[in-house]
Design a protein around this motif. Structure first.
Motif, mmCIF file in Angstrom:
data_model
loop_
_atom_site.group_PDB
_atom_site.id
_atom_site.type_symbol
_atom_site.label_atom_id
_atom_site.label_comp_id
_atom_site.label_asym_id
_atom_site.label_seq_id
_atom_site.Cartn_x
_atom_site.Cartn_y
_atom_site.Cartn_z
ATOM 1 N N ALA A 90 8.954 5.427 -6.497
ATOM 2 C CA ALA A 90 9.392 4.237 -5.759
ATOM 3 C C ALA A 90 10.037 4.638 -4.443
ATOM 4 N N HIS A 91 10.666 5.805 -4.447
ATOM 5 C CA HIS A 91 11.264 6.317 -3.213
ATOM 6 C C HIS A 91 10.219 6.611 -2.135
ATOM 7 N N GLN A 92 8.976 6.799 -2.515
ATOM 8 C CA GLN A 92 7.968 7.054 -1.490
ATOM 9 C C GLN A 92 7.915 5.873 -0.517
ATOM 10 N N TRP A 93 8.207 4.664 -1.020
ATOM 11 C CA TRP A 93 8.342 3.496 -0.159
ATOM 12 C C TRP A 93 9.777 3.402 0.388
ATOM 13 N N PHE A 94 10.747 3.472 -0.547
ATOM 14 C CA PHE A 94 12.147 3.198 -0.214
ATOM 15 C C PHE A 94 12.936 4.500 -0.178
ATOM 16 N N GLY A 95 12.975 5.105 1.000
ATOM 17 C CA GLY A 95 13.661 6.378 1.184
ATOM 18 C C GLY A 95 12.814 7.345 1.972
ATOM 19 N N ARG A 97 8.062 -6.337 0.024
ATOM 20 C CA ARG A 97 6.839 -5.863 0.667
ATOM 21 C C ARG A 97 6.966 -5.910 2.189
ATOM 22 N N THR A 98 7.613 -6.946 2.691
ATOM 23 C CA THR A 98 7.792 -7.060 4.141
ATOM 24 C C THR A 98 8.695 -5.951 4.652
ATOM 25 N N TRP A 99 9.753 -5.653 3.919
ATOM 26 C CA TRP A 99 10.653 -4.558 4.305
ATOM 27 C C TRP A 99 9.895 -3.238 4.388
ATOM 28 N N ALA A 100 9.088 -2.957 3.351
ATOM 29 C CA ALA A 100 8.335 -1.704 3.320
ATOM 30 C C ALA A 100 7.307 -1.631 4.440
ATOM 31 N N SER A 101 6.741 -2.771 4.804
ATOM 32 C CA SER A 101 5.730 -2.810 5.868
ATOM 33 C C SER A 101 6.359 -2.765 7.252
ATOM 34 N N LYS A 102 7.400 -3.551 7.446
ATOM 35 C CA LYS A 102 8.031 -3.678 8.766
ATOM 36 C C LYS A 102 8.642 -2.366 9.240
ATOM 37 N N PRO A 105 0.812 -1.221 0.000
ATOM 38 C CA PRO A 105 0.000 0.000 0.000
ATOM 39 C C PRO A 105 0.849 1.278 0.000
ATOM 40 N N TYR A 106 0.397 2.253 -0.773
ATOM 41 C CA TYR A 106 1.049 3.561 -0.802
ATOM 42 C C TYR A 106 1.011 4.157 0.602
ATOM 43 N N PRO A 107 2.145 4.650 1.096
ATOM 44 C CA PRO A 107 2.201 5.037 2.518
ATOM 45 C C PRO A 107 1.698 6.435 2.863
ATOM 46 N N PHE A 108 1.290 7.238 1.875
ATOM 47 C CA PHE A 108 0.949 8.627 2.168
ATOM 48 C C PHE A 108 -0.445 8.996 1.689
ATOM 49 N N ASP A 109 -0.877 10.223 2.026
ATOM 50 C CA ASP A 109 -2.250 10.659 1.776
ATOM 51 C C ASP A 109 -2.389 11.580 0.569
ATOM 52 N N ALA A 110 -1.302 11.885 -0.110
ATOM 53 C CA ALA A 110 -1.341 12.776 -1.265
ATOM 54 C C ALA A 110 -0.225 12.365 -2.215
#
Length: 506
Positions: A331-336, A430-435, A285-290
């Motif tokens: 992609a950086h919105q997840w990783f970074g 996905r686990t990295w991004a979630s954890k 899931p995208y981690p932000f609201d905008a």
């Protein structure tokens, strides 16, 4: 930045100064200091005096007034946080002129140390765990302020853009400037009516702020590292909409772009919502609201993954559209952004992952599989190419945004995918991004997670690709038996190489 591109626009003076410090072997400052004095650095091995010790900030409230005509910025920053130790003195990272400071409502003494350390002495000492509200009133002409040999404030024909990596806040607000101390933000910017002021998160509204002026109000409620904050002021066309999930999409295009530049930019940045949907299917899931983006009329030489609103230098759209840079920055919105580095030496977790996202997108649109891109890129770099002389997993501050971190970093992930298989590989991502969502992560933590989930010893793989110089043998890709070798050059490779060259500051 995560920038792929270059985050630091170093002048020759800045690069030389940094090289001198590194050559001298200066040890990182400790995150705490004795005698009630907060350390002037958070403990990063690459940037010993970035961030600060003794406290953490949870929220920034910025009230700014900017005059594009003379590049004058005045502001009041209110920082809310808590002491993590007994404090009689502590630092903020800041380079503009400070006019007054209060800590918990009482006037505090302040002095400058070096070119970006503001040293505060509160009227009353703070105890560990005590809430602290720091209010700083300040002013300056940011484009004329040099710190560490450069400025991160880019003056444009009709305004300015503040965007850079790993430092940008010094030129527009005081901060604890390191990804280890993330916070929420409220940014109010007053500009002459007819100008637009764009920042991160959700636009909470605009309203008259006095004769001939308008206040723009932006809110980012999710934790954000200071280098991911952005401010752009000028004459912009705002394309606003909502995505399929009801989130606001705001894309800002400088009105000074030529017809061809604007067309190329819109054809690229206009893909943001669909790119985010595809990346969500891959990374979670995208981690932000905008979401959205900013394209100033400025050849910045880089693009930057500013949280919810990446900034794209005009360079990417001068001659054609470039969907891959949009894939990279988002992609950086997840990783970074959501999962930030623990130390700047962990930059592979940002740039290698965003670079590999471009290869995955090539696969997604049928322009060449990620494997074919990895092998073609590998073959295109002979053994004596500088790509192989930098350790992607510990490049050093002077090579933090080198091609090795992007390209060799992406090859590392392809090798991992070959070893563990598609299903496990994407489970790991996905686990990295979630954890680590809204937090920080280090390379050892990622290695541990990959080994734990896959049940494999991956130490040799990571050591070969991330921590050893020289071109790895082709066998280091660990191609599964019977793998059909891709024939020809992937259709995406020329554009990918151009995009990565710009991102890596080449």
């Amino acid at each position: 930045m995560s920038g792929k591109r270059i985050g630091r626009a170093l002048t020759a003076l800045g690069a030389a100064a940094l090289a001198t410090v590194l050559a001298a072997g200066v040890a990182p400052a400790a995150a705490t200091a004795s005698g009630g004095v907060g350390a002037p650095g958070i403990g990063d091995p690459y940037y010993p005096d970035y961030g600060n010790g003794g406290y953490r900030i949870s929220h920034y409230d910025l009230d700014l007034d900017y005059q594009p005509g003379n590049d004058h910025l005045a502001g009041t920053a209110t920082l809310t946080g808590a002491a993590t130790q007994y404090l009689t003195r502590f630092d903020l990272d800041f380079a503009l002129t400070t006019d007054a400071v209060t800590v918990n409502g009482r006037r505090a003494r302040f002095e400058r140390s070096g070119d970006h350390e503001l040293v505060l002495t509160p009227a009353r000492a703070l105890h560990a765990g005590q809430r602290m509200v720091i209010r700083v009133r300040y002013h300056g002409i940011p484009s004329t302020v040099v710190a560490e040999g450069f400025t991160s404030w880019m003056r444009t024909d009709d305004g300015a853009v503040a965007a850079n990596e790993p430092e940008v806040s010094w030129w527009w607000y005081p901060s604890n400037d390191h990804p280890l101390d993330k916070a929420s933000f409220a940014v109010d910017v007053t500009v002459p009516t007819g100008y637009q002021a764009i920042s991160n998160g959700i636009l909470a509204g605009t309203h008259p702020a006095g004769p001939g002026t308008t206040r723009w109000r932006w809110r980012e409620s999710r934790p954000m590292a200071t280098y991911l904050t952005v401010l752009a002021v000028g004459h912009y066309d705002l394309d606003t909409s909502t995505d399929a999930h009801g989130r606001p999409v705001i894309e800002a295009y400088d009105q000074g772009l030529s017809a061809a530049q604007a067309r190329n930019a819109r054809a690229s940045v206009g893909l943001t919502a669909s790119v985010i949907d595809w990346e969500s299917s891959v990374f979670g899931p995208y981690p932000f609201d905008a979401l959205g983006g900013i394209v100033p009329n400025y050849e910045a030489g880089f693009a930057l993954e500013d949280q919810t609103r990446p900034m794209y230098g005009l360079d990417f759209f001068e001659s054609a559209d470039d969907p891959y840079v949009v894939v990279h920055e988002n992609a950086h919105q997840w990783f970074g952004d959501s999962v930030s580095v623990h130390h700047w030496s962990d930059i592979w977790l940002n740039e290698g992952f965003a670079g590999y996202a471009e290869w995955l997108y090539s696969e997604h649109v049928g322009a060449g599989s990620a494997l074919s891109v990895a092998l073609a890129d590998y073959d295109a770099h002979p053994a004596d190419d500088p790509l192989w002389s930098v350790k992607a997993g510990d490049p050093g501050a002077q090579h933090q945004f080198s091609a090795a971190v992007y390209d060799r970093g992406a090859m590392t992930l392809q090798a991992l995918r070959n070893v563990v298989g598609d299903r496990m590989f994407f489970t790991i991502l996905r686990t990295w991004a979630s954890k680590h969502r809204y937090g920080n992560g280090s390379i050892p933590q990622f290695e541990w997670l990959a080994e734990r989930l896959s049940g494999r010893d991956l130490s040799r793989l990571f050591d070969t690709w991330l921590f050893t110089t020289g071109k790895p043998p082709r066998s280091a890709f660990h191609l599964p038996a019977g793998t059909a070798m891709p024939a020809g050059t992937p259709a995406s490779l020329p554009q990918l190489r151009r995009t990565h060259a710009l991102l890596a500051g080449h």
